[in-house]
Design a protein around this motif. Structure first.
Motif, PDB file in Angstrom:
ATOM      1  N   LYS A 199      22.798 -31.149  40.309  1.00 13.68           N
ATOM      2  CA  LYS A 199      21.374 -31.383  40.477  1.00 13.68           C
ATOM      3  C   LYS A 199      20.590 -30.640  41.564  1.00 13.68           C
TER       4      LYS A 199
ATOM      5  N   ALA B 228       9.692 -36.178  41.899  1.00 15.09           N
ATOM      6  CA  ALA B 228       8.432 -36.037  41.080  1.00 15.09           C
ATOM      7  C   ALA B 228       8.030 -37.574  40.731  1.00 15.09           C
TER       8      ALA B 228
ATOM      9  N   ASP C 162      14.296 -41.975  33.511  1.00 11.77           N
ATOM     10  CA  ASP C 162      13.105 -41.938  34.341  1.00 11.77           C
ATOM     11  C   ASP C 162      12.438 -43.336  34.293  1.00 11.77           C
TER      12      ASP C 162
ATOM     13  N   LYS D 153      15.456 -33.413  41.876  1.00 12.01           N
ATOM     14  CA  LYS D 153      14.126 -32.928  42.030  1.00 12.01           C
ATOM     15  C   LYS D 153      13.191 -33.754  41.140  1.00 12.01           C
ATOM     16  N   GLN D 154      13.726 -34.387  40.120  1.00  9.04           N
ATOM     17  CA  GLN D 154      12.920 -35.251  39.131  1.00  9.04           C
ATOM     18  C   GLN D 154      12.807 -36.834  39.909  1.00  9.04           C
ATOM     19  N   THR D 155      13.724 -37.034  40.598  1.00 10.74           N
ATOM     20  CA  THR D 155      13.431 -38.394  41.565  1.00 10.74           C
ATOM     21  C   THR D 155      12.187 -38.113  42.356  1.00 10.74           C
TER      22      THR D 155
END
Length: 253
Positions: A2, A165, A127, A161-163
């Protein structure tokens, strides 16, 4: 693997945001204002974990996910030691069950942040599940405190990184920590004291817990608080560490 993005804060530099990708393996990541967030950059949102050149300021933080026995005594202990500022990250489903304890924290003047709604590792959810959890936690805490939380510490301290965002989209700043007391392991009072005092420096965010399963924090805190005050540290809010600071980035491995 991750990608994790974290920020180190330095007051003396101009506002330069440099983002560096770090590769990290583990399900447990011990790196850990009204928006617009100062940590949303052209390269993507960042997570806060400490501040450099903070002039002897540090931030006490407590995670709470279950139980009712530890919260009020710890709040009283902080007050008895004249600690004016601390941040409690509350699991919102816990807060629903114990609104009286949320009130105890709020009436003491301490900051409340979100620890999510369910205790589910965000890195293991899709998501939409993460968004629903963030939104629900914000709704619950706003209903209980009349203030929408803007700080988020994801369950387990785990994020990608997605968390970051997704949190930014929900007007959350993700907050990790730089000093881990490891009190959740119940290693003994002396170990909690050593874990904290041997690592704390100006600008650090200290991690403790106030859940029932964490049995030795209350006994360790008086020694920790007394020692930190003697060393000249001042306890401030997370926002105080964040405010007025420009950012560097740092790889956490």
């Amino acid at each position: 693997m991750k990608g994790i993005w974290v920020l180190n804060i330095r007051r003396r530099k101009p506002l330069i945001f440099i983002c560096v990708a770090a590769m990290f393996v583990a399900s447990w990541l011990f790196i850990a204002k009204e928006h617009v967030s100062v940590f949303s950059t052209s390269e993507g949102p960042q997570a806060f974990y400490r501040a450099n050149d903070a002039k002897q300021s540090i931030a006490l933080t407590f995670n709470i996910s279950w139980g009712e026995k530890r919260v009020a005594p710890i709040v009283k202990l902080l007050q008895d030691h004249d600690v004016e500022h601390a941040t409690f990250f509350l699991l919102a489903s816990w807060a629903e069950k114990y609104p009286d304890l949320v009130e105890v924290i709020q009436e003491a003047g301490y900051q409340i942040g979100s620890h999510g709604y369910r205790y589910k590792d965000y890195t293991m959810l899709d998501d939409e599940e993460v968004i629903r959890d963030m939104r629900r936690s914000k709704e619950v805490l706003q209903q209980l405190t009349d203030t929408a939380p803007t700080l988020l510490r994801p369950p387990n301290g785990a994020f990608t990184k997605q968390t970051l965002a997704l949190a930014d989209e929900q007007s959350f700043d993700v907050v990790h920590w730089s000093v881990n007391s490891y009190d959740y392991k119940n290693p003994g009072t002396e170990a909690i004291i050593e874990n904290t005092l041997s690592h704390t420096q100006a600008g650090d965010v200290l991690l403790f817990h106030a859940s029932d399963s964490v049995k030795q924090t209350e006994q360790a805190l008086p020694t920790i608080l007394t020692a930190l005050k003697k060393q000249g540290y001042t306890f401030v809010t997370i926002h105080t560490l964040m405010d007025g600071s420009s950012a560097d980035s740092e790889i956490v491995e």
